[in-house]
Design a protein around this motif. Structure first.
Motif, PDB file in Angstrom:
ATOM      1  N   MET A  32       0.827  -1.212   0.000  1.00  0.00           N
ATOM      2  CA  MET A  32       0.000   0.000   0.000  1.00  0.00           C
ATOM      3  C   MET A  32       0.864   1.266   0.000  1.00  0.00           C
ATOM      4  O   MET A  32       0.443   2.322  -0.477  1.00  0.00           O
ATOM      5  CB  MET A  32      -0.918   0.004   1.228  1.00  0.00           C
ATOM      6  N   THR A  33       2.047   1.168   0.584  1.00  0.00           N
ATOM      7  CA  THR A  33       2.856   2.377   0.783  1.00  0.00           C
ATOM      8  C   THR A  33       4.073   2.490  -0.129  1.00  0.00           C
ATOM      9  O   THR A  33       4.601   3.592  -0.307  1.00  0.00           O
ATOM     10  CB  THR A  33       3.366   2.437   2.225  1.00  0.00           C
ATOM     11  N   ILE A  34       4.536   1.358  -0.712  1.00  0.00           N
ATOM     12  CA  ILE A  34       5.794   1.413  -1.439  1.00  0.00           C
ATOM     13  C   ILE A  34       5.724   2.353  -2.633  1.00  0.00           C
ATOM     14  O   ILE A  34       6.671   3.083  -2.954  1.00  0.00           O
ATOM     15  CB  ILE A  34       6.214  -0.017  -1.882  1.00  0.00           C
ATOM     16  N   SER A  38       7.987   5.672  -3.229  1.00  0.00           N
ATOM     17  CA  SER A  38       8.754   5.885  -4.445  1.00  0.00           C
ATOM     18  C   SER A  38       8.430   7.241  -5.050  1.00  0.00           C
ATOM     19  O   SER A  38       9.311   7.975  -5.503  1.00  0.00           O
ATOM     20  CB  SER A  38       8.450   4.766  -5.445  1.00  0.00           C
ATOM     21  N   GLN A  39       7.120   7.573  -5.047  1.00  0.00           N
ATOM     22  CA  GLN A  39       6.734   8.887  -5.564  1.00  0.00           C
ATOM     23  C   GLN A  39       7.336  10.014  -4.726  1.00  0.00           C
ATOM     24  O   GLN A  39       7.817  11.022  -5.263  1.00  0.00           O
ATOM     25  CB  GLN A  39       5.207   9.010  -5.580  1.00  0.00           C
ATOM     26  N   ALA A  40       7.296   9.853  -3.401  1.00  0.00           N
ATOM     27  CA  ALA A  40       7.832  10.897  -2.521  1.00  0.00           C
ATOM     28  C   ALA A  40       9.330  11.095  -2.751  1.00  0.00           C
ATOM     29  O   ALA A  40       9.825  12.222  -2.771  1.00  0.00           O
ATOM     30  CB  ALA A  40       7.567  10.538  -1.060  1.00  0.00           C
ATOM     31  N   ASN A  46      13.325  15.634  -7.387  1.00  0.00           N
ATOM     32  CA  ASN A  46      12.964  16.727  -8.299  1.00  0.00           C
ATOM     33  C   ASN A  46      13.167  18.075  -7.638  1.00  0.00           C
ATOM     34  O   ASN A  46      13.689  19.025  -8.244  1.00  0.00           O
ATOM     35  CB  ASN A  46      11.508  16.567  -8.735  1.00  0.00           C
ATOM     36  N   GLU A  47      12.755  18.187  -6.347  1.00  0.00           N
ATOM     37  CA  GLU A  47      12.923  19.457  -5.634  1.00  0.00           C
ATOM     38  C   GLU A  47      14.406  19.797  -5.476  1.00  0.00           C
ATOM     39  O   GLU A  47      14.804  20.956  -5.671  1.00  0.00           O
ATOM     40  CB  GLU A  47      12.263  19.384  -4.265  1.00  0.00           C
ATOM     41  N   ALA A  48      15.232  18.795  -5.139  1.00  0.00           N
ATOM     42  CA  ALA A  48      16.657  19.040  -4.976  1.00  0.00           C
ATOM     43  C   ALA A  48      17.287  19.497  -6.296  1.00  0.00           C
ATOM     44  O   ALA A  48      18.107  20.412  -6.326  1.00  0.00           O
ATOM     45  CB  ALA A  48      17.357  17.779  -4.465  1.00  0.00           C
TER      46      ALA A  48
END
Length: 737
Positions: A32-34, A38-40, A46-48
């Motif tokens: 449910m969380t993987i 991965s998206q996070a 991307n932010e870095a």
């Protein structure tokens, strides 16, 4: 009889079902969380990358700005062209060529730069890397005229079109750096650096080619400057570039997928089942292996208890284990108490610096843990610094220093408690103590002021040193404590101007106006001119300068910048002197003054050092000048000029005839001994006397021009403005009695 189930049986029947349940729950949560994780991670990457791109662009534009400043501000040819300072018989074409070459050198160092040109106000002409034109014939005329109306001295523009000639059919898209120069005085023109938008676009594509991020750069008006080759599904981050107002928009490239987990879903299920089976086998094996000695021991204990106390329980075994656990817990608590002061100091610094937001409830709870019994709802901060720390460390041993700091903390606490105010203080460095005041109800600023003043007086009366205390403003929210402490830190910085051994409140500090700062800079230049010409009046001007500085409030850094500007002006103006003069200046004045600027505590201390060094060099120069064989002649020349400066016919030719020497000899002798040419000296002398007449009399400006040796008012007005930065009429308005 005691019940005797084997420990192997107990371990297997207790933990194996738990393991099964836990594994299945973990697998469910994992799938449910993987994908979200991965998206996070992708979004974080991307932010870095976006921040890295923005910082790199900031570095590029900043380097262009700094290199343009470095190449123009202190460049002799550029300043001659900007102020039209070249001699009448000099070749203006050669000067323009040198300035254009200077622009080309800057352009060659930065591939992004399309062109550089300078618009000069006085004759409305444009000089660039590729042209010299009147503004009316310049293809970028409308942009220059628009910038002349803008008040800002240094800006980056949006995308615009640029061409050299109006007749050109091809427009180049650029963004421009616009700088009105000089910055310190009335602008003489505009320097414009054009950056090729296509180069920026290519750079953006290059840095994002191997990244998962797709970046788009737009200006303030939303116009596209450049973007990655592969577009993003959607923009997930917008970062505004404060220096230019441009915006970085970024997202994940359309061709990128969030990892391999979703594609290997069934493979992970198979792997999970296999791991559950392996875990079951391992648990059974280990349980059987490690339960064997336990079963043997428990069997012996059970047989023993059955013989000694049939029907009894295993309480004795459990009690012994509990006793050991309690003993271990006591030792752990003792070690924790030893570490408490370090945790308390770290938390205190975290609170004052605002490294993370701390709520009211958390603060009260942590203070209770540290031994404070309080429910503070009103706060204030202060910062105490020991004055003349070098003397403090020299007069007291390390042990005595620690003892004195402990005494200061206790006195502060006892003084505050007399007014019903709580206090939390920590020594954050060798000479700095931070203080947090708190009260259950309303916190009185009058009481805070009284407490700090009492502390200052107590130290002065009972100890062999003094302290300075900065006080911030009170706050009702724990989240704002860091802001109050920042004010207290800033207040202490003003002790360089106000002096040591005092309490400084942030709320009563008033700042000096921009006009007053301009007058100080003008005064510095006046002192340098008097000093350079050997005029003893520089002593009075120097004393007046420090009085003007003390009238305003300046932080230590601001005072250092003013004094560095003064040393820079001295060094620049004296660079034309013979080498023996400049060497004396460097060794006897420049080096000691620079060291004093870095180390001073109060302005009074610094004034004495600077005055002593300047006086030393001034007297050495006098001796050096007097040792010259021409000293008598130059003395007579100077006396004659000082007496006859109002003679409009005073010239090198007149001096040569008066003293029976050649015109060239007078010129070279004057340059060698006075450090400047005859015309500059005569002009400065006339302007000096005219300023006195403007300040102390109501004589008309036209008459004053004649009184100081100018036949025409316009010549006087031009010379006055060149030396002072503004016309005579404005000077009289500002300084006339």
């Amino acid at each position: 009889m005691l019940k005797n189930h084997s420990w192997f049986y107990r371990l297997v029947t207790t933990y194996l079902p738990i393991v099964y349940l836990l594994v299945f729950v973990l697998f469910f949560v994992f799938f449910m969380t993987i994908n979200k994780q991965s998206q996070a991670q992708t979004v974080s990457a991307n932010e870095a990358f976006t921040q890295f791109s923005m910082l790199q662009l900031n570095s590029i534009l900043g380097n262009i700005d700094q290199n343009v400043n470095a190449a123009t501000v202190n460049n002799k040819e550029f300043n001659q062209y900007m102020f039209q300072l070249h001699d009448l018989d000099a070749n203006p074409y050669l000067l323009r060529s040198k300035v254009a070459d200077l622009f080309r050198q800057v352009q060659a160092g930065f591939p992004f730069v399309k062109s550089i040109y300078f618009y000069r106000n006085i004759d409305m002409t444009v000089l660039g890397t590729e042209m010299y034109l009147p503004l009316a014939e310049f293809g970028d005329r409308e942009f220059v005229q628009e910038q002349l109306k803008q008040p800002l001295p240094n800006i980056w523009t949006n995308i615009r079109t640029y061409k050299v000639l109006p007749s050109q059919s091809i427009d180049v898209q650029v963004v421009s750096l616009v700088k009105k120069i000089p910055l310190q005085t009335e602008p003489k023109g505009i320097l414009i650096v054009n950056i090729d938008v296509s180069s920026l676009a290519s750079w953006l594509q290059d840095i994002s080619s191997n990244s998962i991020s797709s970046v788009t750069l737009v200006d303030q008006a939303g116009q596209l400057i450049g973007q990655s080759t592969v577009k993003a599904n959607k923009d997930i981050l917008n970062l505004k570039f404060e220096e230019t107002g441009w915006t970085f928009k970024s997202g994940i490239k359309e061709s990128y997928h969030y990892g391999i987990f979703s594609e290997l879903y069934y493979s992970w299920i198979i792997i999970g089942v296999v791991m559950v089976l392996i875990a079951s086998a391992v648990i059974i094996y280990l349980s059987k292996r490690y339960a064997r000695p336990i079963d043997a021991s428990m069997s012996r204990i059970t047989d023993y208890l059955n013989r000694r106390q049939p029907g009894g329980e295993l309480n004795l075994v459990v009690d012994a284990a509990v006793d050991k656990i309690i003993d271990f817990a006591d030792r752990y608590q003792s070690e924790s108490n030893l570490n408490l002061p370090y945790r308390q100091k770290f938390y205190f610094q975290e609170l004052l610096t605002g490294d993370r937001p701390i709520s009211q409830d958390e603060l009260i709870e942590e203070m209770h843990n540290f031994g404070f019994s309080c429910h503070w709802h009103s706060f204030n901060t202060a910062k105490l610094e020991i004055d003349k720390m070098s003397d403090f460390t020299e007069n007291y041993s390390t042990r005595d220093q620690v003892l004195l700091k402990f005494v200061l903390s206790n006195v502060f606490k006892e003084t505050a408690e007399q007014y019903g105010i709580g206090i939390w203080s920590e020594w954050i460095s060798a000479d700095e103590m931070s203080i947090l005041f708190g009260a259950d109800g309303e916190l009185s600023m009058a009481n805070i002021s009284t407490i700090c003043e009492s502390m200052r007086v107590w130290v002065e009366s009972n100890l062999a040193f003094t302290v300075t205390i900065g006080v911030g403003e009170k706050t009702e929210r724990s989240e704002d404590i860091s802001g109050s402490y920042e004010q207290a830190v800033k207040a202490v910085q003003y002790r360089s101007a106000l002096g040591n051994n005092r309490v400084i409140h942030y709320e009563v500090i008033t700042r000096q106006t921009e006009t007053e700062l301009f007058d100080i800079l003008q005064l510095i230049r006046s002192i340098v001119q008097l000093y350079k010409s050997g005029n003893d009046e520089w002593y009075g001007q120097f004393d007046f300068l420090f009085k003007a500085i003390n009238r305003g409030l300046h932080t230590r850094d601001e005072l250092k910048n003013l004094l560095y500007y003064m040393t820079f002006t001295f060094t620049r103006e004296l660079s034309e002197f013979p080498s023996e003069y400049t060497e004396l200046w460097r060794v006897e004045a420049l080096n000691p003054i620079s060291q004093a600027i870095d180390r001073f505590e109060t302005m009074e201390d610094l004034k004495n050092i600077v005055l002593e060094r300047l006086r030393t060099v001034f007297e050495l120069w006098k001796q050096l000048r007097q040792s010259k064989t021409q000293r008598l002649l130059i003395h007579d020349l100077k006396a004659y000029i000082d007496t006859n400066y109002a003679n409009s016919e005073l010239s090198l030719q007149l001096l040569a005839e008066q003293f029976s020497v050649s015109k060239n000899y007078v010129s070279s002798l004057f340059k060698e001994e006075m450090g400047e040419n005859f015309i500059d000296y005569l002009t400065a002398l006339r302007i000096f006397h005219s300023k006195r007449l403007l300040e102390d009399t109501d004589t008309s400006i036209q008459d004053i021009a004649g009184l100081v040796g100018y036949e025409h008012y316009f010549s006087f007005n031009r010379a006055f403005k060149k030396l002072t930065g503004f016309p005579p009429s404005e000077f009289r308005k500002k300084h006339g009695t």
